[in-house]
Design an enzyme around this catalytic site. Structure first.
Site, PDB file in Angstrom:
ATOM      1  N   GLU A  52       4.592   0.634 -15.110  1.00 11.34           N
ATOM      2  CA  GLU A  52       5.621  -0.204 -14.492  1.00 11.34           C
ATOM      3  C   GLU A  52       6.112  -1.198 -15.526  1.00 11.34           C
ATOM      4  O   GLU A  52       5.340  -1.653 -16.382  1.00 11.34           O
ATOM      5  CB  GLU A  52       5.048  -0.960 -13.285  1.00 11.34           C
ATOM      6  CG  GLU A  52       6.066  -1.954 -12.716  1.00 11.34           C
ATOM      7  CD  GLU A  52       5.707  -2.526 -11.359  1.00 11.34           C
ATOM      8  OE1 GLU A  52       4.512  -2.573 -11.031  1.00 11.34           O
ATOM      9  OE2 GLU A  52       6.636  -2.924 -10.628  1.00 11.34           O
ATOM     10  N   CYS A 243       6.365  -2.508  -7.647  1.00  8.65           N
ATOM     11  CA  CYS A 243       7.310  -3.368  -6.924  1.00  8.65           C
ATOM     12  C   CYS A 243       8.728  -3.243  -7.442  1.00  8.65           C
ATOM     13  O   CYS A 243       9.678  -3.474  -6.678  1.00  8.65           O
ATOM     14  CB  CYS A 243       6.844  -4.811  -7.006  1.00  8.65           C
ATOM     15  SG  CYS A 243       5.377  -5.122  -6.024  1.00  8.65           S
ATOM     16  N   ASN A 377       6.883   2.656  -2.327  1.00 10.02           N
ATOM     17  CA  ASN A 377       5.739   2.151  -3.099  1.00 10.02           C
ATOM     18  C   ASN A 377       4.702   1.602  -2.140  1.00 10.02           C
ATOM     19  O   ASN A 377       3.951   2.365  -1.551  1.00 10.02           O
ATOM     20  CB  ASN A 377       6.207   1.101  -4.112  1.00 10.02           C
ATOM     21  CG  ASN A 377       5.040   0.436  -4.826  1.00 10.02           C
ATOM     22  OD1 ASN A 377       4.106   1.115  -5.227  1.00 10.02           O
ATOM     23  ND2 ASN A 377       5.065  -0.867  -4.968  1.00 10.02           N
ATOM     24  N   GLU A 378       4.670   0.294  -1.944  1.00 12.47           N
ATOM     25  CA  GLU A 378       3.690  -0.293  -1.021  1.00 12.47           C
ATOM     26  C   GLU A 378       4.407  -0.608   0.281  1.00 12.47           C
ATOM     27  O   GLU A 378       4.797  -1.743   0.530  1.00 12.47           O
ATOM     28  CB  GLU A 378       3.086  -1.549  -1.631  1.00 12.47           C
ATOM     29  CG  GLU A 378       2.073  -1.253  -2.707  1.00 12.47           C
ATOM     30  CD  GLU A 378       1.459  -2.501  -3.316  1.00 12.47           C
ATOM     31  OE1 GLU A 378       2.022  -3.601  -3.151  1.00 12.47           O
ATOM     32  OE2 GLU A 378       0.425  -2.359  -3.993  1.00 12.47           O
TER      33      GLU A 378
HETATM   34  O1  AHR Z   1       0.599  -3.342 -10.440  1.00 13.75           O
HETATM   35  C1  AHR Z   1       1.246  -4.527 -10.083  1.00 13.75           C
HETATM   36  C2  AHR Z   1       1.838  -4.464  -8.687  1.00 13.75           C
HETATM   37  O2  AHR Z   1       0.813  -4.354  -7.743  1.00 13.75           O
HETATM   38  C3  AHR Z   1       2.701  -3.282  -8.391  1.00 13.75           C
HETATM   39  O3  AHR Z   1       4.002  -3.481  -8.780  1.00 13.75           O
HETATM   40  C4  AHR Z   1       2.627  -3.150  -6.904  1.00 13.75           C
HETATM   41  O4  AHR Z   1       2.765  -1.838  -6.460  1.00 13.75           O
HETATM   42  C5  AHR Z   1       1.298  -3.773  -6.552  1.00 13.75           C
HETATM   43  O5  AHR Z   1       1.444  -4.746  -5.604  1.00 13.75           O
END
Ligand code: AHR
Length: 655
Positions: A52, A243, A377-378
Site C-alpha cells: 500500500e 485504506c 478492503n475493510e
Molecule cells: O496497513 C495499514 C492499514 O490498516 C490499511 O490501509 C488498512 O486496510 C488497515 O486498516
C-alpha cells in the site's frame, strides 16, 4: 550436559543423537511428524506480500522518481519546490490535460536569477558514480530560445554536476539530460536556473530518476527495494491498499483507470495518509500514480507472485464516514462494476480488446493471467454485502474462473466479523480477507485459530497482519510471535490459502504507521526480524502439510512451543518449523513416521536474539538475522535443543 549439547549444536557439522536422560534437565517433549501420508497442499499463494502507498511506500519509496510534485498539481502548487525570481503557475494551453498546471520561469526584470529547487522526499538520494536521468517538458513563451542550467546540488550546497538544456519553440517538447553524481549524498537537491536575462519558459513534469532501477527500466522502481521483495519469493502480491482503495471520500478513492497510460497524464490524487493521523500529518503526501496498475502487474510477474488487485466496492472509508451518504448507492454501482470487468480485460484480454490493447501498447502484449480480484478492503455491516453481491454476479457471469476475495472487516472477531463471514458464505466468495494488528498475547493465543475453520467454506486470506508490541517496534519479540502464529497458518493450509504481513514499507523520515516489514531511507534498506520470518516460511514452504503433534495434539503453545511441518514432494525434503517462545531451552525429540533412516543431512536456520526488544536499524541492519548451519540427523528419531526465545527451521534432505 545441557551446556555440552548447546556447544555441539553451535558447531557447524554436528550429529544430533537421542539423549535418553533429557528428563534429568528438562521436560521431555516428543513431537510426532507423520510423513507417511502428506496432507493438504500448500497453495503457491500461501506466503504473499501486501503493498500500500503508506509511509511513502510508493512516491518517495518503491517508485524511483526523485522529484516531489513534478507536475505542479499538489493543492499548494509549488509544494516541494523552492522558487526564486519570477516564478508563476499557469494552466492555459497545457501540455497534459489531466495534469494541466505548469510552471513559468521568467527572467526579465529582476537582478536575482530565476529558478527552482526541489528537495525530493526528505532530500534526493544520490550515489557516487551513478547516472541520473533528468527530463522535462518545455516551451518558450517568446520566439527566443531559453537556456536552462540543471544542477545536482549537495546537502552542503556544492554543485555536483550540471547540464545545459535549451528550450526552443512555442510547442511543448520533451527535453532530457544525463547527470552523474561524483559522491554519495542522501539529501541532495535538484536546481534549475534560467541562464540569461530576458527569457521566459513554461516547464512541466520535471523528473529525475536513477538510471539504475529494477531491471534498468527507465522511470522504473527502486532496485534495492524490489530486491527485498523478490528475495522473499512471494506467492502473492496484493495491491494497491488498504485504506487508499476506499478513499476518505468516494471522489478520492483509488481508481485504477487513472493509473494506466502515459505517466505524465495520470491525474494526481491526494494520499489519505497525508492527514489520517493528527499526530503524524504529512501535508506533502500525494499519489503521482507513476506506480500504477500496469506497473503492479509487471512487478507481480517479475517477482513470481500472483497479482491480487483490490478494487473499491462503491464505499469510502467506513472509519471516516459513519453513514452511507459518502457511499455509492447500490442502484448506481454500474461504473464500479464496469471498472472490475474492465480490469480483468486489461490484465487478461486479447490485444484486440479495448483494455487489452492498452496493456499491449504499454509494453505487455501477453496477458498477465490474473486469477484473483478483491472487492472492498475493510468493509463491514449490511452496506457491504448489498454492494458486493452485484459485483460477484457480474464477475461470475463474464469471468467464471476469476476467484473473488471478500472482506470480513477490520477486526478478527466480534459481531461484525461473524456477520461478515456469514455473508461471505451466503454470497459464495472464494476467499475471505481477515485483518489483525494485535499484541503478542493475541498471536500466541491464536495459533490454533484456524484449526476450527470449516475446510468446505470460503478459504482464508490473512490479508493484513502484524504483531504490535507496546513499543510498536519491529522487535525480535514481534517476529517470534508472528512465527509462532504462522505455524498455525501453515498447519491449516487446507483453509488458509493466502497471507500477507502489513504494512510492507516505511521511510524512516516519513512514516505514519509502524511496525512495517521493510524500512528504508533514500539510500539504504533495512529488513526487519519479521522480514526474515516471512522469508523463512516462504522460501521453505514445501508442497504439503505433514501432521505434527505432541501427545496427539497440534503444538500450539504447550511448553511455549509452536510447531508445523511440511514436505516438498518435488525435492523430497521434510521441513520442520518450530518456535520456542519460552525463556527456557527446550529439548524436543522429533519422531518422523515414514521418514528415511539416518544419517541425513539437514540445514538448520536459527533466528534468535539476546534482547526481545532488539531490532535491525540503519546503523545495525543485521542485528537479528537467521544463522544457517549444516547438520546431520540420526534419522527418524532425533533430539533437538531449542534455544530460549528462538524460531528454527530444519530442512531435512532425502538421501
Ligand atoms: O496497513 C495499514 C492499514 O490498516 C490499511 O490501509 C488498512 O486496510 C488497515 O486498516
Amino acid at each position: 550436559m545441557k551446556n555440552t549439547m548447546m556447544r555441539i549444536l553451535r558447531t557447524g557439522m554436528v550429529l544430533l543423537v537421542w539423549f535418553p536422560f533429557l528428563g534429568a534437565f528438562g521436560q521431555e517433549i516428543t513431537i510426532d511428524v507423520d510423513a507417511r501420508k502428506p496432507g493438504a497442499p500448500i497453495q503457491p499463494t500461501m506466503w504473499g506480500l501486501f503493498f500500500e502507498d503508506i509511509n511513502f511506500g510508493a512516491d518517495g519509496g518503491l517508485y524511483a522518481e526523485l522529484i516531489k510534485n513534478r507536475s505542479f498539481e499538489f493543492d499548494n502548487r509549488l509544494m516541494g519546490w523552492e522558487s526564486f525570481g519570477e516564478v508563476s503557475i499557469h494552466e492555459d494551453n497545457p501540455c497534459f490535460d489531466r495534469n494541466p498546471r505548469y510552471v513559468r520561469l521568467s527572467y526579465t526584470t529582476e537582478l536575482n536569477a530565476t529558478g527552482l529547487e526541489n528537495r525530493g522526499f526528505s532530500g534526493i538520494g544520490l550515489k557516487a558514480g551513478e547516472k541520473y536521468l533528468f527530463s522535462l517538458y518545455g516551451r518558450t513563451s517568446g520566439e527566443a530560445p531559453v537556456v536552462l542550467l540543471v544542477q545536482l546540488v549537495s546537502r552542503s550546497n556544492v554543485i555536483l554536476n550540471a547540464k545545459e538544456i535549451t528550450i526552443t519553440g512555442q510547442e511543448w517538447q520533451k527535453y532530457e539530460a544525463e547527470l552523474t553524481s561524483p559522491l554519495t549524498d542522501a539529501q541532495a537537491r535538484l536546481r534549475i536556473l534560467v541562464k540569461a536575462r530576458g527569457s521566459s519558459a513554461d516547464l512541466d513534469h520535471i523528473s529525475l530518476f536513477p538510471a539504475k532501477t529494477w531491471k534498468n527500466r527507465p522511470g522504473g522502481l527502486r532496485e534495492d527495494l524490489v530486491q527485498a521483495l523478490a528475495d522473499i519469493k512471494p506467492g502473492l502480491f496484493r495491491f494497491p491498499g488498504g485504506c487508499i482503495v476506499e478513499g476518505t471520500t468516494i471522489d478520492t478513492r483509488y481508481q485504477w483507470k487513472n493509473t494506466v497510460g502515459p505517466v505524465e497524464n495520470r491525474p494526481l490524487n491526494i494520499n489519505r495518509w497525508n492527514y489520517t493521523f493528527a499526530h503524524r500529518r504529512f501535508p506533502d503526501y500525494y499519489q503521482s500514480l507513476g506506480l500504477g496498475f500496469y506497473e503492479y502487474f509487471l512487478l507481480s510477474e517479475e517477482i513470481g507472485a500472483e497479482p491480487l488487485p483490490v478494487l473499491n466496492c462503491g464505499m469510502s472509508c467506513q472509519f471516516e464516514n459513519n453513514d452511507d451518504h459518502q457511499h455509492c448507492k447500490v442502484e448506481n454501482l454500474e461504473p464500479y462494476i464496469r471498472d472490475a470487468l474492465d480490469l480483468v480485460e486489461f490484465a487478461n484480454g486479447p490485444v484486440t480488446s479495448h483494455w487489452g490493447k492498452l496493456r499491449s501498447d504499454m509494453g505487455h502484449p501477453a496477458p498477465f493471467n490474473l486469477k484473483y480480484i478483491a472487492i472492498g478492503n475493510e468493509q463491514w455491516g449490511e452496506l457491504y454485502p448489498e454492494r458486493l453481491g452485484p459485483f460477484i454476479d457480474a464477475l461470475r457471469a463474464r469471468y467464471p474462473d476469476i476467484r473473488i476475495v471478500g472482506s470480513s472487516g477490520p477486526y478478527p472477531d466480534g459481531k461484525e466479523f461473524d456477520y461478515g463471514w456469514q455473508e461471505m458464505r451466503r454470497l459464495k466468495a472464494d476467499l475471505v480477507d481477515e485483518h489483525y494488528y494485535r499484541p503478542p498475547e493475541w498471536f500466541l493465543a491464536n495459533a490454533a485459530r484456524y484449526d476450527r475453520y470449516d475446510p468446505q467454506g470460503p478459504k482464508v486470506f490473512a490479508g493484513e497482519y502484524a504483531c504490535h508490541t507496546p513499543s510498536r517496534k519491529n522487535s525480535f519479540e514481534a517476529a517470534l510471535c508472528e512465527a509462532a502464529f504462522m505455524t498455525g497458518l501453515e498447519r491449516n493450509a487446507a483453509v488458509v490459502h493466502m497471507t500477507a504481513y502489513a504494512p510492507l514499507f516505511a521511510h524512516y523520515d516519513n512514516w505514519q504507521w509502524r511496525p512495517d516489514l521493510i524500512w528504508f531511507d533514500n539510500l539504504n534498506v533495512v529488513k526487519t526480524p519479521s522480514w526474515y520470518v516471512q522469508q523463512l516460511f516462504s522460501t521453505r514452504k514445501g508442497t504439503h502439510v505433514l501432521t505434527t503433534t505432541s501427545g496427539e495434539k497440534p503444538l500450539t503453545g504447550q511448553n511455549g512451543l509452536y510447531a508445523s511441518s511440511v514436505t516438498d514432494k518435488k525435492t523430497g525434503e521434510i521441513i520442520l518449523k518450530i518456535a520456542n517462545t519460552s525463556p527456557e531451552t527446550r529439548n524436543v525429540t522429533y519422531r518422523i513416521r515414514g521418514g528415511e533412516k539416518g544419517p541425513l543431512t539437514a540445514e538448520r536456520y536459527l533466528l534468535t536474539s539476546p534482547g526481545k526488544e532488539d531490532e535491525n536499524t540503519l546503523a545495525e541492519p543485521l542485528s537479528v538475522v537467521p544463522r544457517k548451519e549444516e547438520i546431520t540427523l540420526t534419522g527418524q528419531e532425533f533430539t533437538l535443543s531449542l534455544e530460549p526465545a528462538s524460531f528454527q527451521v530444519f530442512v531435512i534432505h532425502p538421501k
